[in-house]
Write a protein that holds these residues in place. Structure first.
Motif, short mmCIF file in Angstrom:
data_model
loop_
_atom_site.label_atom_id
_atom_site.label_comp_id
_atom_site.label_asym_id
_atom_site.label_seq_id
_atom_site.Cartn_x
_atom_site.Cartn_y
_atom_site.Cartn_z
N THR A 146 52.23 41.13 54.31
CA THR A 146 53.19 40.07 54.62
C THR A 146 54.20 39.84 53.50
OG1 THR A 146 51.65 38.40 53.78
CG2 THR A 146 51.57 38.87 56.13
N GLU A 148 57.12 40.58 51.05
CA GLU A 148 58.30 41.40 51.31
C GLU A 148 58.26 42.73 50.59
OE1 GLU A 148 63.18 41.05 50.98
OE2 GLU A 148 61.90 39.27 50.72
N GLU A 173 52.27 42.59 64.31
CA GLU A 173 52.51 41.48 63.40
C GLU A 173 52.12 40.19 64.11
OE1 GLU A 173 52.40 39.77 60.85
OE2 GLU A 173 53.95 40.81 59.72
N THR A 174 51.77 39.17 63.33
CA THR A 174 51.56 37.85 63.91
C THR A 174 52.85 37.43 64.61
OG1 THR A 174 50.06 37.32 62.09
CG2 THR A 174 50.91 35.48 63.39
N TYR A 176 54.73 34.93 65.21
CA TYR A 176 55.78 34.10 64.60
C TYR A 176 56.48 34.81 63.44
CZ TYR A 176 52.65 32.73 60.73
OH TYR A 176 51.82 32.72 59.63
N ARG A 177 55.95 35.98 63.02
CA ARG A 177 56.61 36.77 61.99
C ARG A 177 57.28 38.02 62.55
NH1 ARG A 177 52.12 35.30 58.17
NH2 ARG A 177 50.99 37.16 58.84
N ASN A 178 57.35 38.13 63.87
CA ASN A 178 57.93 39.33 64.48
C ASN A 178 59.37 39.59 64.01
OD1 ASN A 178 55.74 40.21 65.97
ND2 ASN A 178 56.34 39.11 67.82
N ALA A 180 60.90 38.65 61.31
CA ALA A 180 60.93 39.07 59.91
C ALA A 180 60.54 40.54 59.79
CB ALA A 180 59.99 38.20 59.08
N GLU A 225 60.53 36.56 68.93
CA GLU A 225 59.87 35.51 68.15
C GLU A 225 58.77 34.84 68.97
OE1 GLU A 225 59.69 33.67 64.32
OE2 GLU A 225 60.63 35.45 65.12
#
Length: 235
Positions: A146, A148, A173-174, A176-178, A180, A225
């Motif tokens: 996660t 960067e 990915e989780t 809510y982090r898609n 990103a 998202e």
């Protein structure tokens, strides 16, 4: 003789079980009384929709998730050792794939307990099928770092491995982090690398799009998202 551990797939979203599970799978589920599940509340909702031969309150559900201690696994096998069949459920998709249920399956195999995988939706295989990327060589990498800096390094390493082996790389990915993750891929990977974004598989809002990194940069980002998404890359 010990019982059988049935690996029960679960729909990938809010849809009726019969839309993604064959009738014989539902027939296998209904007589079962013992289940190992990731979350009891959502498992009960699925079992109610699938239909059971007993009232929901009579079913025995034990939770197995990231909070379960390793020494609890032995207890979860107790019904199987007594000759009773048990169903293993994930929150969505196939149990034991990117799922804590894998630890229970490993222990069952070690003890010689029969393990039967049932047919149902796998977001990974469905995404690969629809991607147009290499289906002969592929690898699932699970969740990437996660942070960067670590994530960018992991993406570069996967791209290099993909180019070297002509191997499709799959990762998740989780939700809510898609976004990103998507942005990081575009910033890190080479223009000619192909990226598939597979979202809401098997649902009415399903979308599977494959573009090069250069093409993705020229179009509106996909709406991913907080929606279950699989990323696939082929350099």
């Amino acid at each position: 003789m010990p019982g059988t551990l049935y690996l029960i797939p679960v729909p990938l979203g809010p849809t009726a079980p019969e839309h993604s599970l064959p009738a014989n799978v539902l027939d296998t589920i209904r007589p079962l009384e013992y289940f190992v599940v990731e979350q009891a509340k959502t498992a009960r909702a699925f079992l109610k929709a699938a239909g059971t031969n007993k009232a929901l309150q009579e079913l025995q559900l034990e939770e197995l998730n990231e909070h379960t201690k390793s020494d609890a696994l032995d207890r979860l096998l107790a019904p199987l050792r007594l000759g009773l069949d048990v169903g293993l459920l994930s929150e969505a998709g196939c149990p034991a794939v990117a799922d804590p249920g894998a630890n229970l399956v490993a222990l069952a195999q070690k003890e010689g307990i029969r393990v039967v995988p049932l047919i149902g939706p796998s977001s990974l295989l469905l995404a690969l099928m629809a991607s147009g990327l290499n289906g002969q060589r592929f690898a699932f990498q699970g969740y990437l770092p996660t942070k960067e800096v670590d994530r960018s390094k992991a993406l570069r390493d996967l791209e290099s491995e993909s180019r070297k082996r002509q191997q499709t790389q799959l990762f998740i990915e989780t939700p809510y982090r898609n976004r990103a993750m998507f942005d990081a891929i575009l910033q890190t990977c080479q223009p000619a690398t192909r990226l598939t974004v597979a979202t809401d598989l098997t649902l009415p809002s399903e979308s599977v799009l494959t573009r090069t990194i250069a093409q993705w940069k020229k179009q509106t980002p996909p709406e991913i998202e907080r929606r279950p998404t699989v990323f696939l890359m082929l350099a």
